[in-house]
Design a protein around this motif. Structure first.
Motif, PDB file in Angstrom:
ATOM      1  N   SER A 947       0.835  -1.212   0.000  1.00  0.00           N
ATOM      2  CA  SER A 947       0.000   0.000   0.000  1.00  0.00           C
ATOM      3  C   SER A 947       0.865   1.255   0.000  1.00  0.00           C
ATOM      4  O   SER A 947       0.594   2.203  -0.752  1.00  0.00           O
ATOM      5  CB  SER A 947      -0.923  -0.018   1.224  1.00  0.00           C
ATOM      6  N   ASP A 948       1.898   1.261   0.835  1.00  0.00           N
ATOM      7  CA  ASP A 948       2.791   2.434   0.887  1.00  0.00           C
ATOM      8  C   ASP A 948       3.509   2.636  -0.448  1.00  0.00           C
ATOM      9  O   ASP A 948       3.719   3.778  -0.886  1.00  0.00           O
ATOM     10  CB  ASP A 948       3.838   2.259   1.996  1.00  0.00           C
ATOM     11  N   GLU A 950       2.379   1.777  -3.404  1.00  0.00           N
ATOM     12  CA  GLU A 950       1.402   2.308  -4.373  1.00  0.00           C
ATOM     13  C   GLU A 950       1.171   3.804  -4.132  1.00  0.00           C
ATOM     14  O   GLU A 950       1.039   4.584  -5.085  1.00  0.00           O
ATOM     15  CB  GLU A 950       0.082   1.539  -4.256  1.00  0.00           C
ATOM     16  N   THR A 951       1.146   4.201  -2.861  1.00  0.00           N
ATOM     17  CA  THR A 951       1.010   5.625  -2.545  1.00  0.00           C
ATOM     18  C   THR A 951       2.208   6.410  -3.076  1.00  0.00           C
ATOM     19  O   THR A 951       2.060   7.515  -3.629  1.00  0.00           O
ATOM     20  CB  THR A 951       0.900   5.816  -1.022  1.00  0.00           C
TER      21      THR A 951
END
Length: 1047
Positions: A947-948, A950-951
């Motif tokens: 997730s990080d 992708e951010t």
């Protein structure tokens, strides 16, 4: 006859039963006078007694004759008696008796001649008679008829000695003393004038007698006493033959035994060494031994192994081209347990031989200063003539080595002997170490007399490279003389360098060759399952030979006493070296503190590099093959750590970067092993000591700085260091770095270095940490690039083997292809291991230290590196890297993707980093990160990380679009605004002083970190030499503003 007639005419003769009794009485009176020191010529009649003394004097005469008969087992009386104190069997000296006009008793007057005549008898056993009736012991005849003259004389000496110990014979002390003199006189004559006894082998009689009476069940003192006194007589009457002439045949036999018959495991070895201990009983004997065992002229070092002393030292379990070693036979079909038993069985004989030589030499040394000189001279000459054992060519030309120099076994045994001589001061901070005189290394003896008087026996040490070079104008003050401790210390290090160090080096090469042969054997078994046909038979034979050699050398190197003495000696050396690094005059052991004094002690210019090399080599050997030995070091390991911290990061005190890198390897060896590697209480104790080194050592806060310093110095030495060698040095450094990073105090030390580097990033001398991370990035780029290329080649070769082309190849072509695959696999594995380690190090460091990586000097490089490798690992080219059994080659693409992803995330808060990632036109595209996400999902990476990431992708895309607009805006910049190296728009133009070119400061700063030269003309360049081009900078900034205003 005249004397007998005089007695017959004497009126008192009628008092005696016979004229013989009267003659006997006269003889006894003369003996009594000699005993009392009265030497007179007296008429026979004046000696006649009063009637009352006759029986007593007759009894004394009989006692004397009987006593001499008991000692020498000879007689002049052939009558057989019913009862008598005489020995039951004696040799009847009939011929000699005839010359004495019927004398039937022995006395001192005829003793010399009687014994001499007895020795000349060819077959004395034929003249043995019984002197009394009754039962006789079977051994009595053989004793009295002993034909070997030296054995007979020793038996006489033994009987005489036994009588001396009997109180009832105290009054005959003079007689026993004279008998001893006669025995020794004749023993001397036997050994000096062997031609008198042509049928006898006197030197073999000496050997046999000594060996028979010198074993653990007997008291050997009497035989030593007999031969020592005989030797003294020979020395006192050297005109008939000196000790060397007399004992050369003896020593020849012993030398031949050691050279041709005795082996390491032979039960007689120690007995013959004990026999040589006879030559330590007096100075003249020791002189004889040393003269015999010293080569007169030496054309090569091997001559010392041909000497008597050398033939003993040559006994070992290490195979020599002249001797077959009957150990570790059929090694591949024998269990490890059996190998361990064989190894342990060799240790006692090995230590016994070396201990025997030590006792022999040390006993000689104690006899006199002259003999000490001769022993040290032998050792010094031996080490000088065999100095070629330490040369690089010796490992690559073993055949030449064995012809010119002593064997490996000899050198290891000599190391043991020297370590034993150094044992009195082989302990940490021993006060005796303060007596060491470093200038010994520079001392040169004018001649042998100067060598003896000044104590200089190690030769050509002055030619050795020392820890630091001495300036030409530095005068080296030699001491007037050098003590025994100094001589032993430096000679011992010379011996270790030629012995343990050289054999360990050879052992490592054998180990590598053995692994290579074993791999080839396993590969060939698939094609040739039968071991008994060629080529499998030849490969297996080669493998067996290699395994046997490996096991033999390992047994010799791991002998427990050798290792224990080595450990203690090297700890003592470490404590002395750190004191020498502190001050020229070492008068006491003082605690070391940092920073060290600016004044570098010149005494370091007297310390040969091989001394430091011996210490590091030994610690590495223990780590590889005997790691449990560190348990015995205990708290003494502290001194190894101090040595490492003092010298590893100090080129001023040890110039050679390779030696400092070896200290880093030693540091890795001192790290605690994994908890799972040992579960015993001893292992826990060992782990405790080693953990304490890294946590509570007084100087441990400096460890990180010293480690990073040596990491950098390998690259920045200005010397030729090959890539592979450089990475071999850095591998243990990575291991230590990863270990200490887990400890907060060390992590904080690294952070302080990073803070200092960031604050002083534009200093003339780039800060240490900045150079360190620059090299990390350099290493990562080189290693991973090479690794990926090898993997690509490997895939191609594997495909070739599995394709149709393989079927058309002949055996030679197939073998060549398989060899190429093995070679590529080895290279790929090596670069993968090092590349993985480097990337992991970057990930580890960027967790805590971020801003310096995002500085203008570094940020574009690390961003470009990450993009480049991520593209290769997740982009379309990843198909080129798919090989069979990738784990065999340590190729871990999933782990690399994970680590690279974490480095992105570690630096993601920096705007400059994100701009550099998106601005990398070579490797970055908006599709790169989504492909990486797919890989992360496939390998089960943490959802939080994904997730990080992708951010971060979203953030970088936004920054990239903005950058794209700005680049389009500034696309038509004038050429004078562009950096000539990278072709990018300059932000801070600077002028290079020697070439006159103008470049961007960040780009030239990055270049100078790796290479301090002007890239345009190869002239020296440092950051303080560049000059800001303010006018150009103002023009560039004005033009940028103008372009933005047009938008």
């Amino acid at each position: 006859m005249a004397e007998k007639e005089d007695i017959a005419n004497n009126p008192f003769a009628a008092l005696f039963p016979s004229i013989d009794q009267a003659q006997l009485f006269i003889a006894n009176k003369q003996i009594a006078k000699q005993e009392n020191g009265i030497i007179t010529s007296v008429p026979a009649e004046s000696n006649l007694p009063q009637c009352a003394d006759i029986k007593e004097l007759s009894r004394q005469k009989t006692q004397i004759s009987t006593l001499l008969e008991h000692i020498f087992l000879i007689t002049l009386d052939n009558e057989v008696e019913e009862e008598s104190d005489r020995p039951s069997r004696c040799v009847y000296m009939s011929g000699f008796a005839d010359t004495l006009d019927g004398q039937t008793w022995l006395d001192l007057e005829c003793l010399d001649q009687a014994v001499f005549e007895r020795l000349l008898m060819d077959n004395p056993g034929s003249d043995v008679i019984s002197t009394k009736k009754g039962q006789k012991k079977p051994t009595e005849a053989s004793l009295s008829g002993e034909s070997q003259v030296l054995r007979y004389l020793y038996q006489c000496y033994e009987r005489c000695s036994n009588l001396k110990g009997d109180n009832q014979y105290d009054k005959f002390g003079y007689l026993l003393k004279r008998s001893t003199e006669v025995i020794l006189l004749n023993a001397k004559t036997c050994m000096q004038q062997t031609e008198l006894y042509p049928s006898q082998v006197l030197h073999q009689q000496f050997i046999d007698l000594y060996l028979e009476n010198n074993h653990f069940l007997s008291d050997s003192s009497l035989v030593k006493e007999f031969f020592t006194q005989t030797a003294s007589e020979i020395h006192s009457h050297a005109e008939d033959g000196n000790l060397l002439q007399v004992f050369t045949p003896v020593l020849d036999v012993i030398k031949s035994k050691f050279q041709n018959q005795l082996t390491l495991m032979h039960p007689e070895v120690n007995r013959y060494i004990d026999l040589l201990m006879f030559f330590t009983n007096s100075a003249p004997l020791a002189e004889t031994f040393m003269e015999y065992t010293s080569p007169e002229k030496t054309s090569k070092g091997k001559d010392f192994e041909f000497s008597l002393l050398g033939s003993i030292l040559g006994l070992s379990c290490v195979p020599d081209h002249n001797k077959v070693i009957d150990l570790f036979n059929n090694p591949s079909s024998t269990s490890k347990q059996e190998h361990d038993i064989t190894e342990r069985n060799t240790w006692q004989p090995l230590s016994g031989i070396s201990m025997g030589v030590y006792q022999l030499l040390f006993s000689i040394i104690k006899l006199s200063p002259q003999l000490k000189h001769k022993v040290l001279r032998w050792l010094g000459k031996c080490l000088l003539e065999n100095s070629g054992r330490t040369k690089i060519w010796s490992t690559h030309a073993p055949q030449v080595l064995t012809q010119l120099h002593v064997s490996d076994g000899f050198s290891l045994n000599l190391s043991y002997v020297m370590l034993k001589l150094c044992q009195p001061f082989s302990e940490a901070c021993s006060p005796k170490l303060l007596k060491l005189q470093p200038s010994y290394v520079r001392a040169v003896a004018a001649d042998e007399n100067d060598s003896r008087q000044r104590g200089i026996h190690a030769e050509e040490l002055i030619k050795e490279t020392c820890l630091i070079p001495l300036e030409e104008n530095v005068n080296v003050a030699e001491d007037e003389s050098y003590n025994f401790i100094t001589e032993c210390f430096f000679l011992c290090h010379q011996a270790i360098n030629q012995g343990f160090h050289a054999v360990h080096e050879k052992f490592m090469k054998i180990n590598q060759d053995l692994h290579r042969i074993q791999r080839a054997y396993q590969d060939m078994r698939q094609q040739f399952p039968n071991d008994e046909v060629e080529p499998m038979r030849g490969v297996k034979l080669q493998m067996e030979k290699g395994m046997k050699l490996f096991l033999c050398i390992k047994a010799a190197l791991t002998e427990p006493q050798l290792l224990e003495m080595s450990m203690n000696f090297h700890i003592a050396t470490a404590t002395w070296l750190v004191q020498v690094a502190r001050a020229n005059e070492v008068t006491s052991f003082e605690p070391i503190t940092f920073p060290l004094p600016e004044q570098v002690p010149t005494a370091l210019g007297y310390v040969p590099e091989f001394i430091m090399g011996n210490v590091t080599d030994f610690t590495m050997f223990l780590h590889r093959f005997k790691d449990d030995m560190y348990e015995t070091g205990g708290s003494g390991l502290t001194h190894f750590m101090t040595l490492i911290l003092v010298f590893m990061g100090s080129p001023e005190r040890m110039k050679n970067p390779h030696l400092r890198a070896e200290l880093a390897e030693t540091l890795a060896a001192l790290m605690p092993q994994n908890a799972d590697s040992t579960r015993t209480s001893r292992g826990i104790l060992s782990k405790f000591y080693r953990e304490q080194l890294f946590e509570n050592h007084p100087l441990i806060d400096h460890l990180a700085e010293k480690l990073i310093h040596v990491f950098v110095s390998i690259e920045m030495t200005g010397q030729s260091v090959q890539f592979e060698q450089k990475f071999n040095y850095r591998r243990p450094m990575y291991q230590v770095l990863h270990y200490i990073w887990e400890k907060e105090r060390h992590r904080n030390s690294v952070k302080r270095l990073a803070d200092y580097a960031e604050k002083n990033i534009e200093d003339t001398d780039a800060p240490l940490f900045l150079r360190f991370i620059n090299l990390l990035i350099n290493d990562a780029i080189f290693l991973l690039d090479e690794a990926l290329d090898f993997m690509k080649q490997l895939k191609e070769k594997q495909a070739e083997k599995e394709g149709e082309a393989w079927q058309g190849m002949n055996p030679n072509q197939r073998q060549e292809l398989e060899s190429n695959i093995r070679q590529l696999g080895m290279m790929a594995r090596y670069h993968n291991v090092m590349g993985n380690m480097t990337i992991l190090s970057l990930e580890m460091i960027t967790r805590e230290i971020k801003t310096i990586f995002c500085h203008d000097v570094m940020v574009e490089r690390i961003a470009a590196m990450l993009n480049y490798f991520l593209l290769h690992l997740v982009g379309p080219k990843q198909r080129d890297l798919k090989v069979k059994d990738k784990n065999e080659f340590e190729f871990k693409p999933e782990q690399l993707v994970s680590d690279i992803t974490k480095i992105y995330l570690n630096l993601s808060n920096s705007e400059d980093f994100c701009k550099s990632v998106s601005g990398d036109g070579r490797s970055y595209s908006e599709e790169l990160f989504p492909k990486a996400v797919k890989v992360l999902q496939r390998i089960g990476c943490s959802p939080v990380v994904i997730s990080d990431f992708e951010t971060l992708h979203t953030k970088i895309c936004a920054i990239g679009r903005a950058q794209q607009e700005e680049e389009e805006l500034l696309a038509d910049a004038p050429d004078e605004f562009l950096d000539p190296i990278m072709g990018t728009l300059m932000k801070d133009p600077v002028l290079l002083p020697t070439s006159g070119n103008v470049v961007d400061r960040s780009i030239i700063s990055r270049h100078i970190l790796s290479d301090q030269i002007d890239p345009f003309n190869r002239q020296p360049l440092t950051l303080d030499m560049v000059k800001p081009d303010d006018d150009l900078r103002n023009k560039i900034h004005a033009w940028i503003q103008e372009q933005k205003a047009k938008r």
